[in-house]
Write an enzyme that holds these catalytic residues in place. Structure first.
Site, PDB file in Angstrom:
ATOM      1  N   TYR A  75      37.033   4.282 -21.713  1.00 54.51           N
ATOM      2  CA  TYR A  75      37.012   2.967 -20.784  1.00 54.51           C
ATOM      3  C   TYR A  75      37.526   1.935 -21.157  1.00 54.51           C
ATOM      4  CZ  TYR A  75      32.624   5.911 -20.769  1.00 54.51           C
ATOM      5  OH  TYR A  75      31.762   6.987 -20.578  1.00 54.51           O
ATOM      6  N   HIS A 132      23.143  13.965 -26.051  1.00 53.96           N
ATOM      7  CA  HIS A 132      21.637  13.748 -26.256  1.00 53.96           C
ATOM      8  C   HIS A 132      21.009  15.162 -25.970  1.00 53.96           C
ATOM      9  CE1 HIS A 132      21.211  13.240 -22.019  1.00 53.96           C
ATOM     10  NE2 HIS A 132      22.402  12.348 -22.050  1.00 53.96           N
ATOM     11  N   GLU A 165      31.114  15.363 -18.496  1.00 54.69           N
ATOM     12  CA  GLU A 165      29.785  15.566 -19.249  1.00 54.69           C
ATOM     13  C   GLU A 165      29.092  17.098 -18.811  1.00 54.69           C
ATOM     14  OE1 GLU A 165      25.276  13.759 -19.976  1.00 54.69           O
ATOM     15  OE2 GLU A 165      26.461  13.071 -18.198  1.00 54.69           O
ATOM     16  N   GLU A 209      29.459  14.546 -23.856  1.00 56.52           N
ATOM     17  CA  GLU A 209      29.998  13.706 -22.889  1.00 56.52           C
ATOM     18  C   GLU A 209      31.064  12.632 -23.517  1.00 56.52           C
ATOM     19  OE1 GLU A 209      27.183  10.650 -21.384  1.00 56.52           O
ATOM     20  OE2 GLU A 209      25.543  11.841 -22.380  1.00 56.52           O
ATOM     21  N   ARG A 263      34.787   9.858 -17.950  1.00 58.88           N
ATOM     22  CA  ARG A 263      33.457  10.479 -18.798  1.00 58.88           C
ATOM     23  C   ARG A 263      33.647  11.841 -18.099  1.00 58.88           C
ATOM     24  NH1 ARG A 263      30.132   7.024 -18.453  1.00 58.88           N
ATOM     25  NH2 ARG A 263      28.521   7.925 -16.848  1.00 58.88           N
ATOM     26  N   HIS A 298      26.126   2.254 -16.886  1.00 60.50           N
ATOM     27  CA  HIS A 298      24.917   2.740 -16.133  1.00 60.50           C
ATOM     28  C   HIS A 298      25.014   1.804 -14.763  1.00 60.50           C
ATOM     29  CE1 HIS A 298      22.514   3.732 -19.733  1.00 60.50           C
ATOM     30  NE2 HIS A 298      23.341   4.740 -19.418  1.00 60.50           N
ATOM     31  N   ASP A 307       0.886  -1.161   0.019  1.00 64.79           N
ATOM     32  CA  ASP A 307       0.035   0.169  -0.151  1.00 64.79           C
ATOM     33  C   ASP A 307       1.040   1.159  -0.107  1.00 64.79           C
ATOM     34  OD1 ASP A 307       0.982  -0.295   2.574  1.00 64.79           O
ATOM     35  OD2 ASP A 307      -0.810   0.024   3.474  1.00 64.79           O
ATOM     36  N   HIS A 366      17.237  11.859 -21.294  1.00 64.42           N
ATOM     37  CA  HIS A 366      17.634  11.561 -22.796  1.00 64.42           C
ATOM     38  C   HIS A 366      16.283  12.191 -23.445  1.00 64.42           C
ATOM     39  CE1 HIS A 366      20.979   8.969 -22.705  1.00 64.42           C
ATOM     40  NE2 HIS A 366      20.664   9.096 -21.433  1.00 64.42           N
ATOM     41  N   ASP A 415      22.218  16.846 -16.222  1.00 68.12           N
ATOM     42  CA  ASP A 415      23.091  15.547 -16.371  1.00 68.12           C
ATOM     43  C   ASP A 415      24.427  15.954 -16.622  1.00 68.12           C
ATOM     44  OD1 ASP A 415      23.797  13.038 -17.308  1.00 68.12           O
ATOM     45  OD2 ASP A 415      22.708  12.906 -19.137  1.00 68.12           O
ATOM     46  N   ASP A 431      27.943  10.349 -12.150  1.00 67.85           N
ATOM     47  CA  ASP A 431      27.240  10.823 -13.327  1.00 67.85           C
ATOM     48  C   ASP A 431      25.896  11.053 -12.501  1.00 67.85           C
ATOM     49  OD1 ASP A 431      25.338  11.186 -15.198  1.00 67.85           O
ATOM     50  OD2 ASP A 431      26.150   9.693 -16.610  1.00 67.85           O
ATOM     51  N   HIS A 441      30.192   4.835 -26.432  1.00 66.44           N
ATOM     52  CA  HIS A 441      28.797   5.481 -26.415  1.00 66.44           C
ATOM     53  C   HIS A 441      28.633   6.548 -27.298  1.00 66.44           C
ATOM     54  CE1 HIS A 441      29.927   8.455 -23.611  1.00 66.44           C
ATOM     55  NE2 HIS A 441      30.663   7.334 -22.994  1.00 66.44           N
TER      56      HIS A 441
END
Length: 446
Positions: free
Chosen positions: A393, A356, A412, A389, A410, A245, A42, A363, A273, A262, A352
């Protein structure tokens, strides 16, 4: 902490008028609100409004429905929860249809109890029905139930629309260009987020857990009016930074490693971001600094392409050239340099995209106009907000110097396209090696 910018009710009304002007004659558009989601038995997750619905209404309650009618006279109609003293005691105050009409500028309002009876009448006789078919199964069922009523009511003079069109393309094109009020909010979200990154840098040291840096960030967000993060905060120490991620945030930070964060605040529905990478102990090694500066140089090269008429493909090319040349000079890539650049050889480690759109969603929506080679050719226009960004890696199996194995970097920032070029909204998150090391020497905020 200050009172933050908010979107004026009149701007939401103007957005509805703009959308109505683009709708075909004798059409109706349906845009539903989000529903509450149960977390456990609940209790519910913190409510997050559907972004398209919010963009057009400014209304924060679940289960509502916005109806826009394009006919001889345009109308905006809201269905929402009724006032209910018993429910409000348990779950909080409701606006109610009367106050919604007065405060949010709708032409008409109804309760949700009236939805099944009234909604078919707004769809009846229209040539075109516009909604996001397939986005919400439960809402699809409601819409098609209305259509079945109309299709079965020929003897009563009822007719269903002959054409169904996805409304999202029109809304998302509108959302892609930010208004001055939206830009002001995103500037503030960036300032809050930048301060949070600085706070995490000051808190970093060997033996601290990733989740403790996350806690520093979320505290800074909430204490300054941004109650929620715009997305799951990533705090990746060591090799965890090579997981794009990674959100477990449960391991201890080790001396000599880098940590990638991030994280961005959500303020008044709008996202920041930001990514920063820094040494756990506050001091880059020589090799870490070389690779870090390579990523930073690639970001700056991408920045320098941003202006009206440019696009992500051009920015990507600039960043890829810098990264490829830098990896070649470090001995990580070998062969003919021109061929390596032409082949985008850096993508072995830059795994990557470069960026964006950014706005109500992290995004954010909007067409990138991707060609058959996956180049994003949509021309930049003033008012667009995007991220840049670049990253590199190297997992534990990478054929690189042992010191770089298990390293992810990275950087960004959030960029506004202006009439003459761009504005970097991410102004206060330390980024150069000198800025980062100085920030990490600063005493922790009490």
């Amino acid at each position: 902490m200050t009172k933050h910018t908010r979107i004026d009710v009149a701007e939401f009304a103007t957005r509805r008028e703009t959308l109505l002007a683009q709708m075909p004659e004798n059409s109706v558009a349906l845009i539903p609100a989000a529903k509450e989601l149960t977390r456990s038995r609940d209790t519910e997750y913190l409510f997050c409004q559907d972004k398209d619905f919010y963009y057009l209404s400014g209304f924060h309650e679940p289960d509502a429905l916005l109806v826009l009618v394009k006919n001889f006279g345009d109308e905006s109609i809201l269905f929402c929860r009724d006032k209910d003293p018993h429910q409000e005691v348990w779950h909080g105050r409701r606006v109610g249809p009367d106050a919604a009409q007065a405060e949010f500028g709708f032409d008409l309002t109804y309760t949700l109890d009236e939805l099944e009876q009234v909604l078919p009448m707004y769809i009846n006789g229209k040539d075109t029905l516009m909604f996001a078919q397939g986005a919400n199964k439960e809402f699809d069922e409601l819409v098609f139930a209305c259509l079945n009523i109309l299709r079965g009511g020929a003897k009563q003079g009822l007719t269903a629309p002959s054409t169904i069109v996805d409304i999202r393309d029109l809304i998302h094109e509108m959302r892609l260009i930010k208004s001055p009020a939206e830009i002001a909010i995103m500037r503030e979200a960036n300032v809050i987020s930048g301060n949070a990154h600085k706070r995490a840098m000051r808190a970093s040291k060997q033996g601290v857990f990733e989740y403790q840096l996350e806690a520093e960030i979320l505290h800074e967000f909430a204490f300054n009016g941004a109650r929620s993060a715009a997305y799951g905060t990533i705090v990746g120490g060591g090799e965890n930074a090579t997981i794009l991620h990674y959100t477990d945030n449960e391991e201890v930070l080790m001396d000599g490693e880098l940590v990638l964060i991030d994280a961005g605040a959500e303020l008044a529905g709008y996202a920041a971001d930001i990514t920063r990478t820094f040494p756990v102990n506050g001091k880059f090694t020589k090799l870490q600094a070389k690779v870090y500066n390579l990523v930073l140089d690639a970001q700056i090269a991408a920045f320098n392409t941003i202006k009206p008429g440019s696009n992500f493909a051009i920015a990507n090319q600039a960043a890829n050239e810098v990264l490829t040349k830098g990896l070649y000079e470090l001995g990580i890539l070998s062969g003919d340099l021109d061929e390596l650049i032409a082949d985008k050889a850096c993508k072995q480690y830059f795994i990557h995209g470069l960026g964006h759109w950014l706005g109500l969603d992290v995004h954010d929506v909007g067409d990138y106009q991707v060609d058959h080679d996956r180049n994003q050719l949509r021309a930049f226009e003033p008012g667009m907000v995007l991220t840049i960004e670049p990253g590199l890696y190297f997992d534990s199996e990478a054929d690189v110097d042992e010191e770089l194995q298990g390293v992810g970097i990275r950087i960004e920032d959030n960029i506004l396209v202006t009439e003459s070029g761009f504005e970097n909204l991410t102004i206060n998150a330390p980024k150069s090696i000198k800025e980062i090391e100085n920030a990490m020497r600063s005493p922790k905020k009490k």
